[in-house]
Design a protein around this motif. Structure first.
Motif, PDB file in Angstrom:
ATOM      1  N   GLU A   1       0.788  -0.967  -0.259  1.00 32.16           N
ATOM      2  CA  GLU A   1       0.268   0.120   0.496  1.00 32.16           C
ATOM      3  C   GLU A   1       1.199   1.503   0.192  1.00 32.16           C
ATOM      4  O   GLU A   1       0.291   2.439  -0.344  1.00 32.16           O
ATOM      5  CB  GLU A   1      -0.781   0.051   1.675  1.00 32.16           C
ATOM      6  CG  GLU A   1       0.172  -0.017   2.321  1.00 32.16           C
ATOM      7  CD  GLU A   1      -1.573   0.120   3.284  1.00 32.16           C
ATOM      8  OE1 GLU A   1      -0.902   0.767   5.074  1.00 32.16           O
ATOM      9  OE2 GLU A   1      -2.219  -0.374   3.520  1.00 32.16           O
ATOM     10  N   ARG A   2       2.389   0.826   0.594  1.00 34.87           N
ATOM     11  CA  ARG A   2       2.931   2.089   0.165  1.00 34.87           C
ATOM     12  C   ARG A   2       4.748   1.784   0.363  1.00 34.87           C
ATOM     13  O   ARG A   2       4.776   0.402   0.809  1.00 34.87           O
ATOM     14  CB  ARG A   2       2.836   3.234   1.726  1.00 34.87           C
ATOM     15  CG  ARG A   2       2.970   2.888   3.260  1.00 34.87           C
ATOM     16  CD  ARG A   2       2.188   4.058   3.612  1.00 34.87           C
ATOM     17  NE  ARG A   2       2.459   3.190   5.179  1.00 34.87           N
ATOM     18  CZ  ARG A   2       2.852   4.008   5.638  1.00 34.87           C
ATOM     19  NH1 ARG A   2       3.606   4.864   6.200  1.00 34.87           N
ATOM     20  NH2 ARG A   2       1.969   3.587   7.732  1.00 34.87           N
ATOM     21  N   GLU A   3       5.265   2.546   0.412  1.00 37.14           N
ATOM     22  CA  GLU A   3       6.926   2.300   0.902  1.00 37.14           C
ATOM     23  C   GLU A   3       7.168   2.565   1.979  1.00 37.14           C
ATOM     24  O   GLU A   3       7.288   3.509   2.910  1.00 37.14           O
ATOM     25  CB  GLU A   3       7.460   3.105  -0.859  1.00 37.14           C
ATOM     26  CG  GLU A   3       6.893   2.884  -2.007  1.00 37.14           C
ATOM     27  CD  GLU A   3       8.171   1.480  -2.505  1.00 37.14           C
ATOM     28  OE1 GLU A   3       8.810   1.782  -2.486  1.00 37.14           O
ATOM     29  OE2 GLU A   3       6.767   1.009  -2.917  1.00 37.14           O
ATOM     30  N   LEU A   4       7.335   1.734   1.849  1.00 37.42           N
ATOM     31  CA  LEU A   4       8.455   0.932   3.761  1.00 37.42           C
ATOM     32  C   LEU A   4       9.815   0.570   3.666  1.00 37.42           C
ATOM     33  O   LEU A   4       9.717  -0.317   3.171  1.00 37.42           O
ATOM     34  CB  LEU A   4       7.786   0.815   4.780  1.00 37.42           C
ATOM     35  CG  LEU A   4       6.320   1.498   5.055  1.00 37.42           C
ATOM     36  CD1 LEU A   4       5.496   1.141   5.946  1.00 37.42           C
ATOM     37  CD2 LEU A   4       6.352   3.243   5.125  1.00 37.42           C
ATOM     38  N   ARG A   5      10.813   0.994   4.581  1.00 39.50           N
ATOM     39  CA  ARG A   5      11.922   0.493   4.750  1.00 39.50           C
ATOM     40  C   ARG A   5      11.802  -0.909   5.944  1.00 39.50           C
ATOM     41  O   ARG A   5      11.328  -0.446   6.491  1.00 39.50           O
ATOM     42  CB  ARG A   5      12.843   1.267   5.227  1.00 39.50           C
ATOM     43  CG  ARG A   5      14.264   0.779   5.648  1.00 39.50           C
ATOM     44  CD  ARG A   5      15.084   1.466   6.351  1.00 39.50           C
ATOM     45  NE  ARG A   5      16.582   0.347   6.503  1.00 39.50           N
ATOM     46  CZ  ARG A   5      16.998   0.339   6.992  1.00 39.50           C
ATOM     47  NH1 ARG A   5      15.768  -0.237   8.086  1.00 39.50           N
ATOM     48  NH2 ARG A   5      18.383  -0.376   7.456  1.00 39.50           N
ATOM     49  N   GLY A   6      11.800  -1.712   5.688  1.00 46.28           N
ATOM     50  CA  GLY A   6      11.569  -2.863   5.999  1.00 46.28           C
ATOM     51  C   GLY A   6      12.291  -2.921   7.320  1.00 46.28           C
ATOM     52  O   GLY A   6      13.652  -2.905   7.165  1.00 46.28           O
ATOM     53  N   TYR A   7      11.616  -3.820   8.577  1.00 39.90           N
ATOM     54  CA  TYR A   7      12.260  -3.852  10.689  1.00 39.90           C
ATOM     55  C   TYR A   7      14.135  -4.742   9.614  1.00 39.90           C
ATOM     56  O   TYR A   7      14.263  -4.881  11.122  1.00 39.90           O
ATOM     57  CB  TYR A   7      11.657  -3.598  11.227  1.00 39.90           C
ATOM     58  CG  TYR A   7      10.603  -2.426  11.377  1.00 39.90           C
ATOM     59  CD1 TYR A   7      11.173  -1.502  10.584  1.00 39.90           C
ATOM     60  CD2 TYR A   7       9.483  -2.792  12.016  1.00 39.90           C
ATOM     61  CE1 TYR A   7      10.291  -0.471  10.760  1.00 39.90           C
ATOM     62  CE2 TYR A   7       8.435  -1.952  12.126  1.00 39.90           C
ATOM     63  CZ  TYR A   7       8.457  -1.075  11.706  1.00 39.90           C
ATOM     64  OH  TYR A   7       8.134   0.088  11.420  1.00 39.90           O
ATOM     65  N   ILE A   8      13.200  -5.460   9.049  1.00 43.72           N
ATOM     66  CA  ILE A   8      14.342  -6.724   8.694  1.00 43.72           C
ATOM     67  C   ILE A   8      15.980  -6.446   8.729  1.00 43.72           C
ATOM     68  O   ILE A   8      16.249  -7.435   8.959  1.00 43.72           O
ATOM     69  CB  ILE A   8      13.236  -7.365   8.145  1.00 43.72           C
ATOM     70  CG1 ILE A   8      14.413  -8.959   7.865  1.00 43.72           C
ATOM     71  CG2 ILE A   8      14.127  -7.318   6.147  1.00 43.72           C
ATOM     72  CD1 ILE A   8      13.489 -10.086   6.529  1.00 43.72           C
ATOM     73  N   HIS A   9      16.013  -5.270   8.629  1.00 37.66           N
ATOM     74  CA  HIS A   9      17.256  -4.685   8.070  1.00 37.66           C
ATOM     75  C   HIS A   9      17.740  -4.200   9.761  1.00 37.66           C
ATOM     76  O   HIS A   9      19.124  -3.940   9.434  1.00 37.66           O
ATOM     77  CB  HIS A   9      16.966  -4.221   7.028  1.00 37.66           C
ATOM     78  CG  HIS A   9      16.421  -4.298   5.916  1.00 37.66           C
ATOM     79  ND1 HIS A   9      16.895  -4.898   4.992  1.00 37.66           N
ATOM     80  CD2 HIS A   9      15.305  -3.454   4.888  1.00 37.66           C
ATOM     81  CE1 HIS A   9      16.347  -4.955   4.195  1.00 37.66           C
ATOM     82  NE2 HIS A   9      15.329  -4.984   4.038  1.00 37.66           N
TER      83      HIS A   9
END
Length: 291
Positions: free
Chosen positions: A141-149
């Motif tokens: 739904e939107r561009e986010l940087r993942g917390y997996i990083h």
């Protein structure tokens, strides 16, 4: 402890997930309900048992937040204690709320909960937009940087080398397979598919002993150590020991997840752990007499 096989959990053992999975739990609830929780709210749910699946933990926390708006004036610890008494997990949480609120109010609370929306919001925050497209196969739904990083590696390369030279190594995790692959690649641990169990491989999840027993059988091991960061990890080992008396199972707790310090040690011991180490690298000292 003369073990002849090692089985490792991933979260809180190989990688630190305080700023990834746990962050995704509370921020998903904030996004969907508007209620803000600190990340330390998660540990009482883990201690209650049955929350190996963080999507379901998020569901339970969301239901708690909605119930608060409906007049459920109970502290988190009292709620999670009641969940434990009700058998743990999401089913336990729903039963507690139904008993406390009554059928009509509980139904109204649950009508405001959409598990699919929870999963989607969680996965977008945890994976980020790029991995969400790749793993979920849908447009975010939107561009986010993942917390997996933001998952620091906890296990040292020297520990991996030391363990691989001495034991067959298995992995038993509540992560989906694709996310387990990402973590194992990051830490540099190569585990064949038939030496691992993920969320995708068996429905029951921890503390059900099936996966641990199956790994022990595949290793033809007589004494197995399972290293984890939650009480359900220890319970998995004790349940395996009860179900499979032909083998010895050791549940080893680490203090790099939500359980820390002397209070964490005590909880592990009360759950039946064989021992507790500060972190996974302590296995080199603990198991050195095996040489």
């Amino acid at each position: 402890m003369q073990v002849d096989a090692i089985v490792l959990d991933v979260d809180g053992v190989l990688v630190d997930v305080a700023d990834s999975y746990r962050r995704a739990v509370v921020e998903t609830v904030t996004h969907l309900e508007g209620t803000r929780f600190e990340r330390d709210v998660i540990q009482p749910f883990k201690d209650a048992g049955g929350f190996n699946n963080d999507w379901e933990l998020t569901d339970a926390l969301l239901l708690y937040a909605i119930a608060q708006d409906a007049g459920y004036d109970v502290e988190v610890e009292a709620f999670t204690d009641a969940i434990a008494e009700a058998g743990g997990g999401l089913d336990g949480a729903r039963a507690v709320l139904r008993d406390a609120l009554g059928e009509e109010s509980a139904t109204d609370v649950e009508s405001q909960w959409d598990p699919d929306a929870v999963r989607d919001a969680f996965q977008l925050r945890y994976l980020g937009a790029e991995l969400y497209r790749e793993i979920e196969g849908e447009e975010p739904e939107r561009e986010l940087r993942g917390y997996i990083h933001d998952e620091p590696v906890l296990i040292e390369p020297e520990t991996i080398e030391w363990l691989e030279e001495r034991f067959p190594i298995g992995v038993l995790t509540g992560r989906p397979a694709a996310e387990a692959d990402i973590a194992l690649d990051r830490v540099g641990l190569d585990v064949p598919d038939d030496h691992r169990f993920t969320m995708d491989d068996w429905e029951a999840g921890k503390p059900d002993p099936h996966a641990l027993r199956t790994l022990a059988e595949r290793f033809d091991a007589t004494e197995v150590a399972f290293v984890g960061d939650t009480l359900d990890d220890v319970r998995t080992a004790t349940n395996a020991a009860a179900a499979d008396p032909s083998r010895t199972y050791h549940g080893i707790g680490v203090l790099t997840g939500g359980l820390t310090g002397e209070a964490g040690r005590q909880k592990y011991e009360e759950a039946g752990s064989s021992t507790v180490v500060d972190d996974v690298n302590g296995l080199r000292t603990l198991l050195a007499p095996h040489d």
